[in-house]
Design an enzyme around this catalytic site. Structure first.
Site, short mmCIF file in Angstrom:
data_model
loop_
_atom_site.label_atom_id
_atom_site.label_comp_id
_atom_site.label_asym_id
_atom_site.label_seq_id
_atom_site.Cartn_x
_atom_site.Cartn_y
_atom_site.Cartn_z
N GLU A 295 0.00 -1.34 5.69
CA GLU A 295 1.16 -0.86 6.61
C GLU A 295 1.04 0.52 6.92
O GLU A 295 1.31 0.89 7.83
CB GLU A 295 2.63 -1.17 5.94
CG GLU A 295 3.62 -0.62 6.59
CD GLU A 295 4.06 0.62 6.70
OE1 GLU A 295 5.03 0.78 7.55
OE2 GLU A 295 3.70 1.36 5.89
N ASP B 125 1.03 -1.08 0.07
CA ASP B 125 0.00 0.01 0.04
C ASP B 125 0.71 1.27 0.11
O ASP B 125 1.90 1.15 0.25
CB ASP B 125 -0.85 -0.07 1.16
CG ASP B 125 -0.21 -0.15 2.64
OD1 ASP B 125 0.64 -0.93 2.64
OD2 ASP B 125 -0.61 0.57 3.47
#
Length: 383
Positions: free
Chosen positions: A144, A82
């Site tokens: 994350e 991400d």
């Protein structure tokens, strides 16, 4: 060489062109399924066994675990899929189109850190995987940048125990063996509104918060005096009072005041201990104003992380690179993956580019990163 796979730049371009933003705001948050599917196809073409793992309690997010080889030990190469959201007004180019200029690769995720997977896949095409005698794992995680839900779930659910894990966050190819944790809290004071002409008929939340801040600053000083780790440039836990809001008019007694604070604990300080210290600091306020003070997590807390300097992984990487492993103040998924196996943070790109408009990775990292990944795989999977 696997000629079916796209070129290195084509891999990079496809990763950057596949949006995978994670955000607490549901309007901005995106599934990473398309990116995970892309990685799964490439890794399968290389002969790795691939598993896509739905991450519970997320908005359609997935981890990917790929492996070649069986048995105990081996190496895990890990990274998150991400990115943070982007500020369209501050970018001067399309964040989802990889562009090269002045020896820089521009795009959202070039450094932090989707580009890592282009390096891994490009390196693997030139590795004779059948000659490895220990397993190789590739882990791609979700979220994350927000909750670290992917790494948390993987650590809690896996039975794997590789010899070691390397997280390829942008460290300018310098090994990181420790970082601080992160605790982000909201302190909320509920008062009683009323007209400012008669203060006794209300309870002013701003005045209570003023007293609470005094206790918090005392705690900040206590943390600095009580805890110390010389491995860090800032060798003590920090506390930042970052946001405050209260009231709505000058002639109205403030009914609610909220303070957001950030704490960065050292490795070895447990989150429970830190929460207890925070609660103790505010106990006098809670006792004087019963039911009017509340503490809530703004984000799931992250513990500090440390891989001991004497650990075999640290010794091996320091010898391989000829550099001492360092400690940093920012956070990664390392405290969670460290529960699985000894873990270091080491990857291409500069942390200064993380979360920045016109994010880029210098092309100077391309050859050294390929070389390093090849060395890591040979060292940990062919012993």
């Amino acid at each position: 060489m696997n000629t079916q796979l796209p070129s290195f730049i084509a891999l990079y371009r496809a990763l950057i062109a596949t949006p995978s933003i994670s955000a607490n705001d549901g309007a901005l948050d995106q599934s990473n399924e398309r990116l995970i599917t892309l990685l799964a196809g490439w890794l399968s073409d290389l002969g790795l066994r691939v598993e896509m793992q739905p991450v519970p309690n997320t908005r359609n997010k997935f981890n990917l675990l790929a492996n070649y080889g069986e048995g105990a030990g081996g190496l895990m190469l890990a990274g998150h899929t991400d990115t943070v959201p982007f500020d369209e007004g501050r970018w001067t180019r399309d964040p989802f189109t990889l562009s090269e200029q002045d020896n820089r690769l521009y795009g959202l995720g070039t450094a932090d850190m989707k580009g890592l997977f282009a390096f891994i896949i490009d390196t693997l095409r030139d590795i004779e995987l059948h000659k490895l005698n220990k397993p190789l794992y590739i882990l791609a995680t979700a979220d994350e940048e927000t909750s670290m839900a992917g790494a948390r779930y993987f650590a809690a659910s896996t039975a794997l125990r590789p010899d070691c894990c390397i997280i390829g966050e942008p460290t300018s190819l310098k090994p990181i063996r420790a970082h601080k944790g992160h605790l982000s809290e909201a302190i909320r004071i509920t008062g009683q509104s009323g007209h400012s002409s008669d203060p006794a008929r209300g309870v002013n939340a701003i005045e209570i918060m003023h007293n609470a801040i005094g206790h918090l600053l005392t705690l900040r000083n206590t943390l600095q005096q009580r805890y110390h780790n010389p491995a860090f440039n800032i060798p003590y836990p920090t506390m930042n009072l970052g946001h405050i809001h209260g009231g709505d008019a000058a002639n109205r007694i403030c009914a609610c005041c909220e303070l957001h604070l950030d704490m960065r604990p050292l490795p070895g300080m447990t989150l429970n201990d830190l929460n207890e210290l925070l609660n103790q600091a505010l106990t006098p306020i809670a006792a004087q104003w019963s039911g009017r003070l509340r503490i809530e997590h703004l984000h799931p807390p992250i513990p500090g992380y440390e891989c001991p300097r004497h650990a075999p992984l640290v010794q091996a990487i320091e010898q391989l690179l000829g550099e001492r492993a360092e400690a940093v103040n920012y956070c990664t998924e390392a405290p969670f993956l460290q529960e699985v196996c000894p873990t270091l943070v080491l990857g291409p790109g500069s942390i200064e580019q993380a979360h920045q408009p016109d994010e880029y990775l210098s092309t100077d990292f391309i050859v050294p990163t390929r070389t390093l990944l090849t060395q890591l795989i040979h060292h940990f999977c062919q012993r």
